[in-house]
Design a protein around this motif. Structure first.
Motif, short mmCIF file in Angstrom:
data_model
loop_
_atom_site.label_atom_id
_atom_site.label_comp_id
_atom_site.label_asym_id
_atom_site.label_seq_id
_atom_site.Cartn_x
_atom_site.Cartn_y
_atom_site.Cartn_z
N LEU A 2 -73.63 39.13 -75.15
CA LEU A 2 -73.30 38.83 -73.76
C LEU A 2 -71.93 38.16 -73.68
N ARG A 3 -70.91 38.95 -73.85
CA ARG A 3 -69.54 38.44 -73.85
C ARG A 3 -68.60 39.59 -73.50
N PHE A 4 -67.40 39.22 -73.09
CA PHE A 4 -66.36 40.22 -72.85
C PHE A 4 -65.75 40.66 -74.18
N GLU A 5 -65.49 41.93 -74.30
CA GLU A 5 -64.77 42.44 -75.47
C GLU A 5 -63.30 42.65 -75.17
N PHE A 6 -62.96 42.90 -73.91
CA PHE A 6 -61.59 43.23 -73.55
C PHE A 6 -60.95 42.19 -72.63
N ILE A 7 -61.70 41.64 -71.72
CA ILE A 7 -61.16 40.64 -70.80
C ILE A 7 -60.98 39.32 -71.53
N ASP A 8 -59.80 38.73 -71.35
CA ASP A 8 -59.49 37.42 -71.93
C ASP A 8 -59.04 36.50 -70.80
N LYS A 9 -59.92 35.60 -70.40
CA LYS A 9 -59.63 34.73 -69.26
C LYS A 9 -58.47 33.78 -69.54
N LYS A 10 -58.15 33.56 -70.82
CA LYS A 10 -57.08 32.63 -71.17
C LYS A 10 -55.70 33.20 -70.89
#
Length: 548
Positions: A322-330
Motif C-alpha cells: 500500500l504505497r506509491f511506486e511512481f508518485i513522490d510527494k517530496k
C-alpha cells in the motif's frame, strides 16, 4: 559597513533572488510542456541527453529545477537513471547562461522590463501572455537587484573598507574559499544566484574579487549547488536520491579537477584575467570553464557514475504494497513531471484492475475461486490507490498549473473512478463463483458460453480503452469501433438474459443459480460501460468525457 549598508545589500539580494525565481517560474510555465515532450522522446544516447540538458536548463534557467523534473520522470518511469545522468551533465552547462547574461550587464533596461512585465502580468487576458510578462518582470527585477547590490549604498562601501581590503588582498587559502563558496550556495539555494553575487562584487571593483581567490569560491559554489537537491530528495524514492547524488558527483569531480589546477598552476587564474578587464566577465568565464570541462570529462563515464550512485544509495525494502511506486510527494513542485507520475500510478492501478477482471472471469468459466485471496489483496491496493491518488491530485490542483496539465489531471479523476468500479465488478464476479461453489449451483454449457463471449468482448474493449488512455490519443475511427464494442456487449447481455429466462421457463436452469448468472451478466455489462468511459479520457475535448 554600517547597518544601513547591510540592509541595502540584503534588499538588493532579495530583489535579485526573487527576480531569478520569478523569471524561472515563468519560463517553466511557458516552455515546460515542450521541454517535457523533448525529455519524453529522449533516447538512450548519452550525447542527445546531454544536449537536451543544456537546452532545457538554458530555457528554464535552473539546473536544480531541471534535475528535480528528472526526479519526477524517473519516478514516473519515463526514463532510466543512465538517461537522466546525461541530462544532468548537460543541465550543469545550461545553467551558466545566467552568468553570461549578468556579465553582459543589461541593467540599463531593467526599469523598462519591470514596467512592461508588470503591465503584461496584470492586464493580459491570455494566460501565456501573463507568463511572458512574468518572465520579463523577473528579468527586470533580477538586474535591478543586481545593480542595487553593486551600488554605492551596498557593496560599493567595501571599496573604502580597510578590513575587507586587507582580507581580500591576503585571501589565498584555498580551503577557506571552498568553504565560503559552499556555505554561500547552501544558504542561497542557487549556484546561479551565488555566482551572481560574486559578479556583483566584481562589478563594484575588480580589486574586490581577485581571480586568484574567486577560483576557489566558484568551485565551492558549484559543490554547494547540490544541497537544494539533497533537500528535495529527503524522504524521496530511491532513484530520486540517486539523481541528487549524481548531480553532486559531477561537481565533486569538478572540484577534484580544478582545485589542484588552481593550486599548482597559478597562471590559470592569471590567464583568465587576460581574457577580459571586466571582473564580472572573468567570474562568468571561470564558471563556464568549470562546467564545460567537467562535463566532457564525465560524459564517457556515465555507466560508472550510475553504478556508483547505486552503490551509495541502496534500494529500499518496503514492508507493504500500500504505497506509491511512481508518485513522490517530496518532489511534487513541477506540475508536468508530477502529472506524469500520477499518470504512471494510474496505469499501475489499471494493470491491477485488468488482472483482477481476468482472474474473476476465468474463475467463473470453470467455477474456480482458488485465486480469490490474490484478487482481494489486489482490490485492497486498488481501493488504496483510488483514495490516495485522488487526495494527491486535489493537492496538485490547488496549485497554479497550466491548462493542459490541469485538463489531464481532471480526466484522471474520471479514469480512476471507472477503474475502481471495474475492480468492484471483478470482485462481485469472484464472490458469485464462491457462492455458486458453496451452494453447488450448476450453470448450463450454453450459459457459460454466453458469459465467455461477453467477457472476451469486454476484455478487448478494456484493453483498447487502456491503450488509448496510455497513449493519450483516441481517433474518431477508433472511438466508433469502441462504441460498437460497447453496443455489442449491451446486445449480447440482453440476448443472454432473454435466453436465460427462456431456460427458466423450460426448467433447464435452477432459479437460484439463475440469479447469480443474471447478476454476473450485469457486472460484465457495467464493465463495458466503464471501459468505454476510460477511452474518452484520451480525447482532447474534455467536454466529451462521459460519466456513468
Amino acid at each position: 559597513m554600517g547597518i544601513s549598508n547591510i540592509i541595502s545589500l540584503l534588499g538588493g539580494l532579495g530583489l535579485f533572488l526573487f527576480g531569478m525565481k520569478y523569471m524561472s517560474d515563468g519560463l517553466n510555465q511557458v516552455a515546460g510542456n515542450k521541454m517535457r515532450l523533448l525529455l519524453e522522446k529522449l533516447t538512450r544516447n548519452r550525447f542527445k541527453g546531454f544536449l537536451l540538458g543544456v537546452l532545457v536548463t538554458a530555457v528554464i534557467q535552473s539546473s536544480s529545477a531541471t534535475t528535480v523534473m528528472l526526479m519526477g520522470f524517473l519516478n514516473a518511469g519515463i526514463m532510466d537513471l543512465a538517461q537522466a545522468t546525461g541530462v544532468i551533465i548537460g543541465a550543469n552547462i545550461g545553467t551558466t547562461i545566467t552568468a553570461v547574461l549578468i556579465a553582459i550587464d543589461v541593467s540599463a533596461i531593467a526599469p523598462f522590463c519591470i514596467f512592461i512585465g508588470t503591465v503584461m502580468a496584470l492586464f493580459s487576458k491570455k494566460q501565456t501572455q501573463k507568463f511572458i510578462g512574468q518572465i520579463i518582470l523577473g528579468f527586470g527585477v533580477l538586474f535591478f537587484g543586481l545593480k542595487y547590490m553593486s551600488g554605492p549604498e551596498a557593496m560599493g562601501v567595501l571599496k573604502t573598507s580597510a578590513a575587507f581590503q586587507t582580507f581580500i588582498t591576503k585571501a589565498n587559502n584555498p580551503f577557506l574559499g571552498l568553504l565560503i563558496g559552499f556555505i554561500m550556495c547552501s544558504v542561497l539555494q542557487s549556484s546561479s544566484a551565488s555566482i551572481g553575487v560574486l559578479q556583483a562584487l566584481a562589478m563594484t571593483s575588480a580589486s574586490l574579487m581577485p581571480m586568484k581567490f574567486a577560483i576557489y569560491l566558484i568551485i565551492g559554489i558549484n559543490v554547494g549547488s547540490a544541497m537544494p537537491l539533497f533537500l528535495s530528495a529527503l524522504g524521496a524514492k530511491t532513484n530520486a536520491k540517486r539523481a541528487a547524488v549524481i548531480y553532486f558527483i559531477f561537481d565533486f569531480v569538478g572540484m577534484l579537477i580544478f582545485t589542484p589546477i588552481a593550486l599548482i598552476f597559478p597562471q590559470y587564474a592569471e590567464w583568465i584575467t587576460t581574457l577580459s578587464d571586466n571582473g564580472s566577465v572573468q567570474v562568468a568565464i571561470a564558471h563556464i570553464i568549470f562546467k564545460v570541462v567537467t562535463a566532457f570529462v564525465m560524459l564517457p563515464f556515465i555507466k560508472w557514475v550510475v553504478k556508483l550512485s547505486e552503490v551509495i544509495i541502496k534500494p529500499k525494502e518496503h514492508d507493504t504494497r500500500l504505497r506509491f511506486e511512481f508518485i513522490d510527494k517530496k518532489i511534487s513542485e513541477n506540475p508536468i513531471s508530477t502529472a506524469l507520475q500520477i499518470g504512471s500510478e494510474v496505469e499501475r492501478m489499471a494493470r491491477l484492475v485488468r488482472h483482477n477482471f481476468v482472474i474473476a472471469c476465468e474463475g467463473f468459466l470453470v467455477m474456480d475461486n482458488s485465486k480469490h485471496r490474490e484478487l482481494e489483496e489486489n482490490e485492497e491496493l486498488i481501493n488504496w490507490l483510488n483514495h490516495n491518488i485522488s487526495d494527491f491530485m486535489i493537492t496538485v490542483t490547488s496549485k497554479e498549473i497550466t491548462g493542459d496539465v490541469s485538463e489531464y489531471i481532471g480526466k484522471l479523476f474520471h479514469v480512476i473512478t471507472d477503474l475502481e468500479r471495474i475492480g468492484d465488478h471483478a470482485e462481485n464476479i469472484m464472490r458469485r463463483v464462491t457462492t455458486a461453489k458453496e451452494e453447488n449451483y450448476e450453470f448450463s454449457d450454453i450459459g457459460i458460453a454466453e458469459f465467455k463471449e461477453i467477457y472476451e468482448v469486454d476484455l478487448e474493449l478494456l484493453d483498447r480503452a487502456l491503450g488509448a488512455f496510455t497513449n493519450k490519443h483516441l481517433t474518431d475511427a477508433e472511438e466508433h469501433q469502441l462504441h460498437y464494442l460497447e453496443d455489442t456487449i449491451d446486445y449480447l447481455t440482453l440476448q443472454a438474459q432473454d435466453n436465460h429466462v427462456q431456460r427458466l421457463r423450460e426448467k433447464k436452469c435452477h432459479t437460484s443459480s439463475g440469479v447469480i448468472f443474471t447478476k454476473a451478466l450485469q457486472d460484465l455489462e457495467r464493465v463495458g460501460d466503464h471501459s468505454y468511459n476510460i477511452a474518452w479520457a484520451a480525447r482532447i475535448d474534455k467536454d466529451l468525457i462521459r460519466q456513468i
